[in-house]
Design a protein around this motif. Structure first.
Motif, short mmCIF file in Angstrom:
data_model
loop_
_atom_site.label_atom_id
_atom_site.label_comp_id
_atom_site.label_asym_id
_atom_site.label_seq_id
_atom_site.Cartn_x
_atom_site.Cartn_y
_atom_site.Cartn_z
N VAL A 172 49.89 42.31 35.88
CA VAL A 172 49.25 41.46 34.87
C VAL A 172 47.74 41.63 34.94
O VAL A 172 47.12 41.37 35.97
CB VAL A 172 49.61 39.97 35.07
CG1 VAL A 172 49.01 39.14 33.94
CG2 VAL A 172 51.11 39.77 35.14
N HIS A 173 47.17 42.07 33.82
CA HIS A 173 45.71 42.08 33.66
C HIS A 173 45.29 40.66 33.29
O HIS A 173 45.83 40.09 32.34
CB HIS A 173 45.29 43.08 32.59
CG HIS A 173 43.81 43.20 32.41
ND1 HIS A 173 43.12 44.34 32.74
CD2 HIS A 173 42.88 42.31 31.96
CE1 HIS A 173 41.83 44.15 32.49
NE2 HIS A 173 41.67 42.93 32.02
N GLY A 174 44.33 40.13 34.01
CA GLY A 174 43.96 38.73 33.85
C GLY A 174 43.12 38.41 32.64
O GLY A 174 42.18 37.60 32.72
N GLY A 183 34.15 38.93 29.18
CA GLY A 183 34.33 37.82 30.10
C GLY A 183 34.82 38.27 31.46
O GLY A 183 34.65 39.43 31.85
N GLN A 184 35.44 37.36 32.18
CA GLN A 184 35.94 37.65 33.52
C GLN A 184 37.47 37.58 33.55
O GLN A 184 38.06 36.72 32.89
CB GLN A 184 35.38 36.64 34.52
CG GLN A 184 33.87 36.67 34.66
CD GLN A 184 33.37 37.97 35.26
OE1 GLN A 184 33.92 38.45 36.26
NE2 GLN A 184 32.36 38.55 34.66
N ALA A 185 38.07 38.46 34.32
CA ALA A 185 39.52 38.40 34.50
C ALA A 185 39.88 37.10 35.21
O ALA A 185 39.23 36.69 36.17
CB ALA A 185 40.00 39.60 35.30
N GLY A 206 42.38 43.70 37.01
CA GLY A 206 41.23 43.26 36.22
C GLY A 206 40.03 42.92 37.07
O GLY A 206 40.10 42.05 37.93
N ASP A 207 38.92 43.64 36.86
CA ASP A 207 37.63 43.35 37.49
C ASP A 207 37.65 43.46 39.01
O ASP A 207 36.92 42.74 39.70
CB ASP A 207 37.14 41.95 37.11
CG ASP A 207 36.79 41.82 35.64
OD1 ASP A 207 36.70 42.86 34.96
OD2 ASP A 207 36.63 40.69 35.16
N ILE A 208 38.45 44.35 39.55
CA ILE A 208 38.51 44.53 41.01
C ILE A 208 37.85 45.85 41.36
O ILE A 208 38.36 46.92 41.03
CB ILE A 208 39.96 44.49 41.51
CG1 ILE A 208 40.64 43.18 41.11
CG2 ILE A 208 40.00 44.67 43.03
CD1 ILE A 208 42.14 43.16 41.33
N GLU A 212 35.57 42.41 48.51
CA GLU A 212 35.49 40.97 48.34
C GLU A 212 36.26 40.54 47.09
O GLU A 212 36.99 39.53 47.11
CB GLU A 212 34.02 40.53 48.24
CG GLU A 212 33.22 40.68 49.51
CD GLU A 212 32.88 42.13 49.85
OE1 GLU A 212 32.92 42.99 48.92
OE2 GLU A 212 32.60 42.42 51.04
N GLN A 213 36.10 41.28 46.00
CA GLN A 213 36.84 40.96 44.77
C GLN A 213 38.35 41.13 44.99
O GLN A 213 39.15 40.34 44.49
CB GLN A 213 36.37 41.85 43.63
CG GLN A 213 34.97 41.52 43.15
CD GLN A 213 34.42 42.57 42.21
OE1 GLN A 213 34.81 43.74 42.27
NE2 GLN A 213 33.51 42.17 41.33
N ALA A 214 38.72 42.17 45.72
CA ALA A 214 40.14 42.40 45.99
C ALA A 214 40.75 41.24 46.76
O ALA A 214 41.84 40.75 46.42
CB ALA A 214 40.31 43.71 46.76
N ARG A 215 40.06 40.80 47.79
CA ARG A 215 40.57 39.68 48.60
C ARG A 215 40.67 38.41 47.75
O ARG A 215 41.65 37.66 47.84
CB ARG A 215 39.67 39.45 49.81
CG ARG A 215 39.68 40.60 50.81
CD ARG A 215 38.89 40.25 52.08
NE ARG A 215 38.76 41.42 52.94
CZ ARG A 215 37.69 42.20 53.02
NH1 ARG A 215 36.61 41.90 52.29
NH2 ARG A 215 37.67 43.24 53.81
#
Length: 351
Positions: A172-174, A183-185, A206-208, A212-215
């Motif tokens: 799922v893409h957020g 915008g932001q996922a 989405g947006d990874i 840090e974003q992955a976690r």
């Protein structure tokens, strides 16, 4: 984060997956990313109708080759019978996993009632999933968005129906289709999808780009794995490096000059060999631009953009190799600090 992900009867050796991307994840890219350690790299989006008709450029998008840890072929379409035929052809070609695209937001795709337009016709989406699952013995997965728009955020319900039909994983893409990539996922909203299924993995997308974003994406969504998209532009090593960073907690490591140069040259030569010339170099230029943009040399971004423009106008593989070597190699550091207005002289000097 534990290593490995089970999708049906397929064991994937990591939990950082690489999304199917039209014009990006062709066979040269997939082979390179796999060599660099990516555990999962899907094909470009393949139109099931054109694949069934044997259209050469579409068949090429589904090309498989030795050296891949597994083969994931993504199909897009709106006709259940043709989707089933496309799935059978993908299985015959050696696909380990067959992924269905319910998420592409491009107007030329949604205008044909395909991709994320299927979020507005969930009954048709279910017929497509059922047809593919019944047609093959390989695991069928689905990639979707949160919904068509904020008034139609039905990913959780569609995922539940997918699980009941025998689909083995959902990505799922957020974002909704209406958002495209603005915008932001919303990673938290993917958690609603995770809560709606009971036995299949959910993959957040989405947006990874960073560890840090992955976690944070995994924490907010509760997902079993994550999928990288546009973050791999110019960084085919990102999946493997991010996997290591998540497993052992280390900082994300980027390749140095020599390693990065070797990667770019290998990718360019593979593209030339796969497509032939001059098409192979033309197909590679977008990658070349991203490689230059993502590199920290030259330090001045204006100079880097000018270098990209000049490199992407060169007409032979040999010219690009010489110019890029002159721009990046430590042995010619004096060049990398020079104005890119001197690139023609640098090409001559490097030759």
């Amino acid at each position: 984060m534990n290593a490995g992900l089970q999708i049906g009867d397929v064991r994937i050796a990591g939990r950082v997956l690489m999304a199917p991307m039209t014009g990006i994840t062709d066979l040269p890219f997939r082979l390179l990313a796999s060599k660099l350690g990516a555990a999962y790299v899907a094909t470009e989006m393949v139109a099931s109708a054109e694949l069934a008709r044997g259209r050469p450029d579409v068949v090429r998008r589904a090309a498989v080759g030795g050296g891949l840890p597994l083969t994931v072929i993504q199909l897009v379409g709106r006709d259940p019978e043709i989707m089933a035929e496309g799935a059978r052809m993908a299985e015959a070609a050696g696909a380990d996993i067959i992924d269905l695209n319910f998420g592409c937001p491009a107007k030329e795709v949604t205008g044909s009632a395909c991709g994320s337009a299927l979020m507005r016709t969930p009954d048709l989406a279910c017929r497509l999933m059922e047809a593919a699952v019944k047609a093959v013995s390989r695991p069928v997965t689905v990639k979707m968005r949160l919904g068509w728009d904020d008034d139609c955020r039905n990913a959780a319900e569609l995922a539940r129906r997918a699980e009941d039909l025998g689909v083995k994983a959902v990505t799922v893409h957020g974002r909704t289709r209406k958002q495209f990539y603005t915008g932001q996922a919303d990673w938290g909203a993917v958690g609603e999808v995770k809560a709606a299924v009971s036995s299949i993995p959910v993959i957040v997308n989405g947006d990874i780009i960073t560890a840090e974003q992955a976690r944070e994406a995994l924490t907010q969504s509760g997902a079993d794995a994550l999928m990288l998209g546009r973050g791999v532009y110019g960084r085919p090593w990102l999946s493997a490096h991010l996997e290591r960073a998540l497993v052992d907690g280390t900082q994300l490591q980027e390749p140095g000059r020599e390693e990065r140069l070797d990667i770019v040259i290998e990718h360019m030569r593979a593209s030339a060999a796969f497509y032939g010339l001059p098409l192979g170099l033309k197909m590679f230029r977008k990658h070349l631009g991203w490689y230059v943009e993502q590199a920290p040399w030259p330090e001045d971004p204006v100079e880097r953009r000018a270098a990209k423009a000049r490199l992407c106008r060169l007409e032979t593989v040999e010219e690009v190799e010489r110019a890029l070597s002159a721009l990046w190699r430590p042995a010619v550091d004096q060049f990398s600090n020079s104005s890119v207005e001197n690139l023609p002289q640098l090409v001559k000097a490097a030759g």
